[in-house]
Write an enzyme that holds these catalytic residues in place. Structure first.
Site, short mmCIF file in Angstrom:
data_model
loop_
_atom_site.label_atom_id
_atom_site.label_comp_id
_atom_site.label_asym_id
_atom_site.label_seq_id
_atom_site.Cartn_x
_atom_site.Cartn_y
_atom_site.Cartn_z
N GLU A 248 11.67 2.88 -4.29
CA GLU A 248 11.98 1.76 -3.40
C GLU A 248 11.18 0.53 -3.79
O GLU A 248 10.08 0.66 -4.33
CB GLU A 248 11.62 2.15 -1.95
CG GLU A 248 12.43 3.33 -1.51
CD GLU A 248 12.27 3.63 -0.03
OE1 GLU A 248 11.40 3.05 0.63
OE2 GLU A 248 13.05 4.47 0.44
N LYS A 250 8.57 -2.18 -3.41
CA LYS A 250 7.36 -2.28 -2.59
C LYS A 250 7.22 -3.73 -2.18
O LYS A 250 6.75 -4.57 -2.95
CB LYS A 250 6.12 -1.81 -3.36
CG LYS A 250 4.85 -1.78 -2.49
CD LYS A 250 3.69 -1.20 -3.26
CE LYS A 250 2.50 -0.89 -2.36
NZ LYS A 250 1.99 -2.01 -1.59
N ARG A 255 2.93 -4.94 7.01
CA ARG A 255 3.61 -3.75 7.52
C ARG A 255 3.87 -3.93 9.02
O ARG A 255 2.99 -4.37 9.76
CB ARG A 255 2.71 -2.53 7.33
CG ARG A 255 3.39 -1.25 7.78
CD ARG A 255 3.26 -0.24 6.73
NE ARG A 255 3.93 1.00 7.04
CZ ARG A 255 3.55 2.15 6.52
NH1 ARG A 255 2.53 2.19 5.70
NH2 ARG A 255 4.21 3.24 6.80
N GLU A 300 8.43 -3.64 6.32
CA GLU A 300 7.50 -4.66 5.83
C GLU A 300 8.14 -6.03 6.07
O GLU A 300 9.29 -6.26 5.69
CB GLU A 300 7.27 -4.43 4.32
CG GLU A 300 6.22 -5.29 3.70
CD GLU A 300 4.82 -4.66 3.69
OE1 GLU A 300 4.63 -3.57 4.28
OE2 GLU A 300 3.92 -5.27 3.10
N PHE A 341 12.16 0.59 5.94
CA PHE A 341 12.18 1.69 4.98
C PHE A 341 12.02 3.07 5.60
O PHE A 341 12.04 4.07 4.91
CB PHE A 341 11.17 1.47 3.85
CG PHE A 341 9.76 1.15 4.29
CD1 PHE A 341 8.96 2.12 4.86
CD2 PHE A 341 9.25 -0.12 4.10
CE1 PHE A 341 7.66 1.83 5.23
CE2 PHE A 341 7.95 -0.43 4.49
CZ PHE A 341 7.16 0.56 5.06
N ARG A 418 -2.38 10.03 3.79
CA ARG A 418 -2.16 9.44 2.46
C ARG A 418 -1.99 10.61 1.50
O ARG A 418 -2.96 11.25 1.13
CB ARG A 418 -3.36 8.58 2.07
CG ARG A 418 -3.12 7.70 0.85
CD ARG A 418 -4.39 7.00 0.42
NE ARG A 418 -4.78 5.87 1.23
CZ ARG A 418 -4.21 4.68 1.23
NH1 ARG A 418 -3.16 4.46 0.47
NH2 ARG A 418 -4.67 3.71 1.98
P1 ATP Z 1 -1.40 -1.79 -0.54
O1 ATP Z 1 -2.50 -2.78 -0.52
O2 ATP Z 1 -1.06 -1.25 -1.89
O3 ATP Z 1 -0.17 -2.24 0.20
P2 ATP Z 1 -2.11 -0.07 1.65
O4 ATP Z 1 -3.36 0.74 1.72
O5 ATP Z 1 -1.96 -1.20 2.60
O6 ATP Z 1 -1.98 -0.51 0.15
P3 ATP Z 1 -0.41 2.08 1.01
O7 ATP Z 1 0.08 3.11 1.93
O8 ATP Z 1 -1.43 2.51 0.02
O9 ATP Z 1 -0.89 0.86 1.88
O10 ATP Z 1 0.79 1.47 0.21
C1 ATP Z 1 2.04 1.38 0.82
C2 ATP Z 1 2.17 0.06 1.55
O11 ATP Z 1 3.19 -0.69 0.93
C3 ATP Z 1 2.62 0.27 2.98
O12 ATP Z 1 1.52 0.30 3.85
C4 ATP Z 1 3.53 -0.92 3.25
O13 ATP Z 1 2.80 -1.95 3.86
C5 ATP Z 1 3.95 -1.41 1.87
N1 ATP Z 1 5.37 -1.17 1.55
C6 ATP Z 1 6.22 -2.10 1.08
N2 ATP Z 1 7.42 -1.58 0.82
C7 ATP Z 1 7.36 -0.28 1.14
C8 ATP Z 1 8.31 0.79 1.09
N3 ATP Z 1 9.55 0.62 0.64
N4 ATP Z 1 7.88 2.01 1.51
C9 ATP Z 1 6.63 2.21 1.95
N5 ATP Z 1 5.69 1.23 2.02
C10 ATP Z 1 6.05 0.00 1.61
#
Ligand code: ATP
Length: 588
Positions: A248, A250, A255, A300, A341, A418
């Site tokens: 998907e 990102k 979020r 997001e 998502f 996680r």
């Molecule tokens: P990062 O700074 O990489 O976003 P994080 O610690 O905030 O890291 P992670 O769970 O590690 O969060 O990475 C996934 C994040 O990416 C989610 O928290 C969300 O905010 C964002 N995101 C964007 N698109 C998607 C998607 N299609 N599916 C899941 N998460 C997504």
């Protein structure tokens, strides 16, 4: 129970760095907290309500200094001086109360309930005269505090507890207090779907750990967000996923967990704060476009240029955060799109224990996509090449990478976890395009919204000297003033064509074609691989060209330049390689 007992516990916690010891101290206290159980846990957290209720205590330090001055008879200026020296207003207050010669005859012992209720009242004070009323409440608390109590009364008031009782420490303490170490998972499960530890402690105190099985997902109470692991390559990701997964985009924004319950919509951030008031536009979309009566959706929010259908850099959205007054106006100026998502709950049913493909299908079927609410892009992949191609498309669209999602039977929504059920793959470098480039217009796409009737974005190309043709490198919709936009059709009229110019090499079909003629100066954030543009096609990678990410018109029309004098493919290639060299030098 007296607040002094809790203050002593807080003091003990402050004097240990060992987590297990902390857990024991708290567990022992929770066992005897009886009917003060909820207030005790709130005060241990330094809060008056769970984060998602958005009730904030945060009293300004200045206000506390003023209250301390009145109580101790020491001048405000002197207290501020002490604060500068000591760096902890709690300790300053403790010392001032120690020095206070006499205790007032009229003071009465503080109880845990009294302290909690006072804070609760303070947090809910607003409007005219609220500052004065807050000071009065605080003064009363300090008036009745012993020195050690004052240390914590002050710290909780200003939101700087300093003792770091983390959520998981409390989870463990609740398990031990009302069950055993083995019950930690059950407490954590409840916490993941109802992040309200005081309420969980109350339930466990009244009905034992088994009563936590009754904690259910409900719209209005946020679920802790599922998080992603990371791996260094798409190949590793495919292997880890057993050869196939959903990839998907990102999206790079904020979020948002959107809850719909009838007409009521509530939005929560990644940290589960209530951010509903900051996004009136998203609230409206969820209310109108989610067909189910109730739902919890994960997504997001990304700043977006509706007219050109381009995602904008993440920073644009942060301008929305913390704004209180001009939100509707800001919503118009910096529109956001919520890309959904996942779906956690739908029509009264908790979907967390369904495999991901089923959750996604239900989500797709329950949402009418609109300009402000879209389903995130997703593709089932099993070949590395397809994954690479999808990744390039994601970057070019303005995303920061991809998230791979397991589609196995066990791909449940794991709140708060996680794990390798979700794996993210981002560019772990940031490339900077230092120079501007000159590009020529070869096509245009019809505009939407305020740009309808005109152009939404232009199709831009560079010159290939070796082949004497123009190859596309980006869609350009940002950086134009209204006047410039208006003048575009007039400026481009003389280059208008019915079909593609034979020297233009394009995989896209815009709404309007132009003979290469009008040259614009453009600045982008970087040059990336692209499966949809023809610039330097196949030179770096088969079936890939190069594209400019986040292109913006600088405002300079380069009417002095002929189309053949625009930046040529070789230069683009050089910029691409120099970016890479720079990144490698910085991150050897
Ligand atoms: P990062 O700074 O990489 O976003 P994080 O610690 O905030 O890291 P992670 O769970 O590690 O969060 O990475 C996934 C994040 O990416 C989610 O928290 C969300 O905010 C964002 N995101 C964007 N698109 C998607 C998607 N299609 N599916 C899941 N998460 C997504």
């Amino acid at each position: 129970m007296e607040f002094l007992e809790l203050a002593k516990v807080l003091d003990q916690i402050e004097n240990t760095t060992k987590r297990l010891e902390m857990v024991d101290i708290i567990a022992n206290f929770l066992k005897v907290a009886d009917e003060d159980i909820m207030e005790t846990v709130f005060l241990l957290q330094g809060k008056v309500a769970p984060d998602y209720e958005g009730v904030e205590l945060g009293v300004a330090e200045k206000l506390v200094v003023r209250a301390l001055a009145t109580i101790s008879g020491v001048a405000e200026g002197k207290i501020e001086g002490l604060l500068l020296k000591v760096g902890d207003l709690g300790k300053v207050g403790e010392e001032l109360l120690k020095e206070k010669k006499q205790h007032s005859l009229f003071s009465e012992n503080l109880t845990i309930k009294k302290v909690y209720n006072s804070y609760s009242k303070m947090a809910r004070e607003s409007g005219s005269g609220s500052q004065t009323r807050k000071i009065q409440i605080l003064q009363e608390l300090l008036h009745n505090s012993s020195p050690v109590e004052a240390r914590f009364v002050i710290r909780i008031a200003i939101g700087k507890m300093r003792i770091g009782v983390a959520d998981m420490t409390l989870v463990d303490a609740i398990a031990i207090a009302f069950g055993s170490k083995e019950d930690q998972d059950e407490v954590e499960r409840a916490f993941n779907i109802m992040p309200n530890l005081p309420e969980i402690a109350r339930m466990a105190y009244n009905g034992g750990i088994q009563s936590l099985a009754g904690v259910k997902v409900v719209p209005g109470v946020p679920v802790r967000s599922m998080l992603a692991e990371r791996l260094p390559s798409l190949r590793d990701i495919l292997l880890k996923m057993g050869g196939v997964c959903a990839l998907e985009y990102k999206y790079d924004g904020l979020r948002i967990q959107a809850h719909k319950d009838g007409n009521k919509v509530t939005l929560f951030s990644r940290r589960l704060e209530n951010v509903t008031s900051q996004f009136p536009d998203i609230v409206k979309e969820i209310r109108e476009k989610v067909k189910a009566e109730n739902a919890i959706l994960d997504g997001e929010a990304v700043p977006y240029n509706i007219e050109t259908e381009e995602m904008l850099p993440f920073q644009e959205i942060s301008r929305r955060r913390g704004r209180k007054f001009d939100l509707l106006e800001t919503a118009e100026k910096i529109p956001v799109v919520l890309f959904l998502f996942d779906c956690i709950y739908l029509k009264g049913e908790n979907l967390m224990n369904l495999p991901y493909p089923q959750r996604r299908l239900k989500m797709v079927n329950s949402v009418d996509e609109s300009a402000g609410l879209k389903i995130g892009k997703s593709l089932i992949v099993s070949e590395e090449d397809d994954a690479e191609r999808f990744f390039s498309l994601a970057l070019e669209a303005g995303c920061e990478g991809v998230v791979a999602k397991s589609i196995s039977d066990k791909s449940f929504y794991r709140a708060g976890a996680r794990e390798f059920v979700w794996i993210k793959y981002k560019r772990d470098y940031q490339m900077e395009m230092e120079d501007t480039v000159d590009l020529v217009v070869v096509g245009a796409f019809g505009g939407k919204g305020r740009r309808s009737g005109g152009y939404g974005a232009l199709l831009m190309a560079v010159y290939s000297k070796t082949e004497d043709k123009f190859t596309t490198i980006c869609k350009l919709g940002s950086g134009f003033t209204d006047d410039q936009l208006h003048s575009l059709p007039r400026m481009l009229q003389r280059f208008s064509l019915k079909t593609k110019d034979r020297r233009v090499d394009s995989l896209m079909t815009p709404d309007y074609w132009f003979e290469p003629g009008l040259v614009l100066e453009v600045k982008g954030s970087e040059i990336t691989l692209s499966p949809i543009h023809t610039c330097c096609r196949d030179l770096i990678k088969k079936d890939s060209g190069l594209a400019i990410r986040f292109p913006r018109f600088t405002g300079r029309w380069r009417e002095d330049k002929k189309p053949e004098e625009t930046t040529d493919e070789e230069e683009i290639l050089e910029i691409y390689h120099s970016q890479k060299k720079k990144v490698l030098a910085e991150n050897p």
